[in-house]
Design an enzyme around this catalytic site. Structure first.
Site, PDB file in Angstrom:
ATOM      1  N   LYS A 175       0.874  -1.179   0.000  1.00  0.00           N
ATOM      2  CA  LYS A 175       0.000   0.000   0.000  1.00  0.00           C
ATOM      3  C   LYS A 175       0.909   1.226   0.000  1.00  0.00           C
ATOM      4  O   LYS A 175       0.753   2.153   0.805  1.00  0.00           O
ATOM      5  CB  LYS A 175      -0.911  -0.047   1.239  1.00  0.00           C
ATOM      6  CG  LYS A 175      -2.043   0.943   1.236  1.00  0.00           C
ATOM      7  CD  LYS A 175      -3.198   0.554   0.339  1.00  0.00           C
ATOM      8  CE  LYS A 175      -4.226   1.662   0.258  1.00  0.00           C
ATOM      9  NZ  LYS A 175      -5.315   1.405  -0.688  1.00  0.00           N
ATOM     10  N   ASP A 208      -5.421  -3.751  -1.823  1.00  0.00           N
ATOM     11  CA  ASP A 208      -6.885  -3.811  -1.986  1.00  0.00           C
ATOM     12  C   ASP A 208      -7.244  -4.400  -3.346  1.00  0.00           C
ATOM     13  O   ASP A 208      -8.110  -5.265  -3.473  1.00  0.00           O
ATOM     14  CB  ASP A 208      -7.542  -2.447  -1.756  1.00  0.00           C
ATOM     15  CG  ASP A 208      -6.740  -1.286  -2.308  1.00  0.00           C
ATOM     16  OD1 ASP A 208      -5.609  -1.512  -2.786  1.00  0.00           O
ATOM     17  OD2 ASP A 208      -7.241  -0.145  -2.288  1.00  0.00           O
ATOM     18  N   ASP A 236      -5.899 -15.610   5.047  1.00  0.00           N
ATOM     19  CA  ASP A 236      -7.263 -16.092   5.302  1.00  0.00           C
ATOM     20  C   ASP A 236      -8.092 -16.020   4.024  1.00  0.00           C
ATOM     21  O   ASP A 236      -8.874 -16.924   3.725  1.00  0.00           O
ATOM     22  CB  ASP A 236      -7.937 -15.283   6.418  1.00  0.00           C
ATOM     23  CG  ASP A 236      -7.582 -15.801   7.817  1.00  0.00           C
ATOM     24  OD1 ASP A 236      -6.480 -16.362   7.964  1.00  0.00           O
ATOM     25  OD2 ASP A 236      -8.392 -15.649   8.742  1.00  0.00           O
TER      26      ASP A 236
HETATM   27  P1  ATP Z   1      -6.817 -15.767  14.832  1.00  0.00           P
HETATM   28  O1  ATP Z   1      -7.302 -14.388  14.998  1.00  0.00           O
HETATM   29  O2  ATP Z   1      -6.455 -16.450  16.115  1.00  0.00           O
HETATM   30  O3  ATP Z   1      -5.825 -15.942  13.733  1.00  0.00           O
HETATM   31  P2  ATP Z   1      -8.763 -16.610  12.977  1.00  0.00           P
HETATM   32  O4  ATP Z   1      -9.279 -15.294  12.609  1.00  0.00           O
HETATM   33  O5  ATP Z   1      -7.858 -17.293  12.007  1.00  0.00           O
HETATM   34  O6  ATP Z   1      -8.078 -16.614  14.395  1.00  0.00           O
HETATM   35  P3  ATP Z   1     -10.115 -18.935  13.776  1.00  0.00           P
HETATM   36  O7  ATP Z   1     -10.171 -19.043  15.245  1.00  0.00           O
HETATM   37  O8  ATP Z   1      -9.122 -19.754  13.102  1.00  0.00           O
HETATM   38  O9  ATP Z   1     -10.034 -17.448  13.342  1.00  0.00           O
HETATM   39  O10 ATP Z   1     -11.495 -19.385  13.187  1.00  0.00           O
HETATM   40  C1  ATP Z   1     -12.310 -18.708  12.278  1.00  0.00           C
HETATM   41  C2  ATP Z   1     -13.466 -19.652  11.955  1.00  0.00           C
HETATM   42  O11 ATP Z   1     -13.029 -20.657  11.056  1.00  0.00           O
HETATM   43  C3  ATP Z   1     -13.914 -20.365  13.223  1.00  0.00           C
HETATM   44  O12 ATP Z   1     -15.057 -19.761  13.695  1.00  0.00           O
HETATM   45  C4  ATP Z   1     -14.141 -21.792  12.817  1.00  0.00           C
HETATM   46  O13 ATP Z   1     -15.504 -22.063  12.716  1.00  0.00           O
HETATM   47  C5  ATP Z   1     -13.442 -21.944  11.458  1.00  0.00           C
HETATM   48  N1  ATP Z   1     -12.282 -22.806  11.614  1.00  0.00           N
HETATM   49  C6  ATP Z   1     -11.016 -22.448  11.910  1.00  0.00           C
HETATM   50  N2  ATP Z   1     -10.207 -23.499  11.977  1.00  0.00           N
HETATM   51  C7  ATP Z   1     -10.958 -24.579  11.724  1.00  0.00           C
HETATM   52  C8  ATP Z   1     -10.704 -25.996  11.668  1.00  0.00           C
HETATM   53  N3  ATP Z   1      -9.471 -26.514  11.860  1.00  0.00           N
HETATM   54  N4  ATP Z   1     -11.742 -26.818  11.382  1.00  0.00           N
HETATM   55  C9  ATP Z   1     -12.973 -26.337  11.167  1.00  0.00           C
HETATM   56  N5  ATP Z   1     -13.276 -25.022  11.195  1.00  0.00           N
HETATM   57  C10 ATP Z   1     -12.295 -24.148  11.486  1.00  0.00           C
END
Ligand code: ATP
Length: 337
Positions: A175, A208, A236
């Site tokens: 960015k 973006d 993600d």
């Molecule tokens: P962080 O902020 O700790 O990186 P995140 O934003 O990556 O977390 P997660 O806790 O990994 O968020 O989960 C996001 C959503 O994805 C969860 O609500 C869950 O339902 C789904 N999820 C994450 N990991 C798995 C998994 N191994 N199996 C099934 N669903 C998952």
């Protein structure tokens, strides 16, 4: 024939779904015939309750000794509380490269089949230093730190990986139109490194636009080079391209040490129910096996994983199945023969 030496690996089961997915993965790893000596540790809130420390000194020493760790997610409190355990470990062991391969698994229908992306995320700088302070009530400053050394070494990592693995393109994602100095420096370093790799196409895209491009046509990218926060977010997004967070592996790599962990967090919403998908941590463990030069075992686990997905009979709920975590692990074990 003499028995091969056991690999000493530090094991952090973690919080939320961490213990369930870790248990599944350890069962599979032990069935490969590769010998492991696990040094198991709590970290985060659980460790604080037992030892009065979020990261016990013995855990640091174990990672330092072994140079390799397999880690489940450790929850970080939002908006206060203790500092992220993940970030602290990455800083402490100078694990500057966060490596996340994004690939489809067979049998899983997604909008884009055949995605094959590599995310290389700088892992020790940027906003993740957590340098925030309240200037006056109602005004907070957060400092983003980008250095020439940090930017150059992560760019080198991306290009060297690309060359070694026959990949064709590296794009810096930035960015720099807004963060002129910080992202500007990151880009300058990447351009300089790119000059040494004329065999690899080098491009630059604004973050973006990249997010839109990735969901419209992910095939235009190959290896993405990103600062810490951008890498976190884009990881993600890319996990979503291939079926979700339950699938995507990661490795935190430094010079003397490596910690293998899934991209996902502790997912408290599904913890303790035996429904989490252990694939992401299992694929991280496959990366770990390769790091330990256990290529045959890595191939065997990966092939079994692909078989289970291709058959579509024992998949977890996040990818449209009904199987539980341990049932899924049983299916992988069966496919390993
Ligand atoms: P962080 O902020 O700790 O990186 P995140 O934003 O990556 O977390 P997660 O806790 O990994 O968020 O989960 C996001 C959503 O994805 C969860 O609500 C869950 O339902 C789904 N999820 C994450 N990991 C798995 C998994 N191994 N199996 C099934 N669903 C998952």
């Amino acid at each position: 024939m003499a028995e091969s030496k056991a690999h000493k690996v530090t094991l952090i089961p973690g919080d939320g779904i961490g213990p369930e997915v870790t248990q599944a993965v350890v069962r599979i790893l032990e069935a490969t015939g590769v010998r492991f000596e696990w040094e198991r540790f709590a970290a985060g809130a659980e460790a604080f309750e037992i030892f009065g420390e979020y990261i016990p000194a013995a855990l640091y020493q174990s990672i330092e000794r072994n140079g390799v760790a397999l880690k489940g997610p450790v929850a970080t409190p939002i908006g206060g509380g203790f500092k992220s355990i993940n970030v602290t470990l990455r800083k402490r062991f100078d694990l500057f490269a966060n490596f996340r391969p994004i690939k489809n698994l067979p049998g899983l229908e997604t909008h884009w089949p055949g995605v094959d992306l590599i995310i290389v995320r700088e892992n020790t700088e940027g906003e993740y230093l957590g340098l925030e302070h309240e200037v006056v009530p109602g005004v907070v400053e957060a400092i983003k730190v980008i250095t020439e050394k940090g930017s150059t070494r992560i760019a080198k990592f991306a290009f060297e990986y690309a060359r070694k693995h026959g990949r064709k393109k590296v794009h810096s994602i930035h960015k720099a139109n807004i963060m002129k100095l910080s992202d500007g420096l990151f880009l300058r370093c990447a351009r300089q490194v790119a000059e040494g790799f004329p065999d690899i196409f080098y491009g630059e895209h604004i973050i973006d636009n990249t997010c839109m491009q990735l969901v419209m046509n992910p095939y235009q990218y190959d290896t993405l080079l990103l600062e810490n926060l951008y890498g976190d977010i884009v990881s993600d997004l890319c996990a979503g391209l291939v079926g979700g967070l339950g699938l995507v592996p990661g490795a935190n790599l430094g010079v003397n040490c490596a910690i293998f962990e899934a991209v996902h967090g502790s997912a408290p919403d599904i913890a303790g129910k035996d429904i989490a998908n252990p694939t992401a941590l299992l694929q991280s463990a496959v990366l770990m096996l390769r790091h330990l030069n256990e290529e045959a075992a890595a191939d065997r686990v990966h092939k079994a994983l692909e078989t289970v997905y291709a058959e579509r009979k024992t998949l977890t709920r996040d990818v449209g199945g009904t199987a539980g975590t341990s049932q899924f692990a049983d299916a992988v074990l069966k496919a390993m023969g």
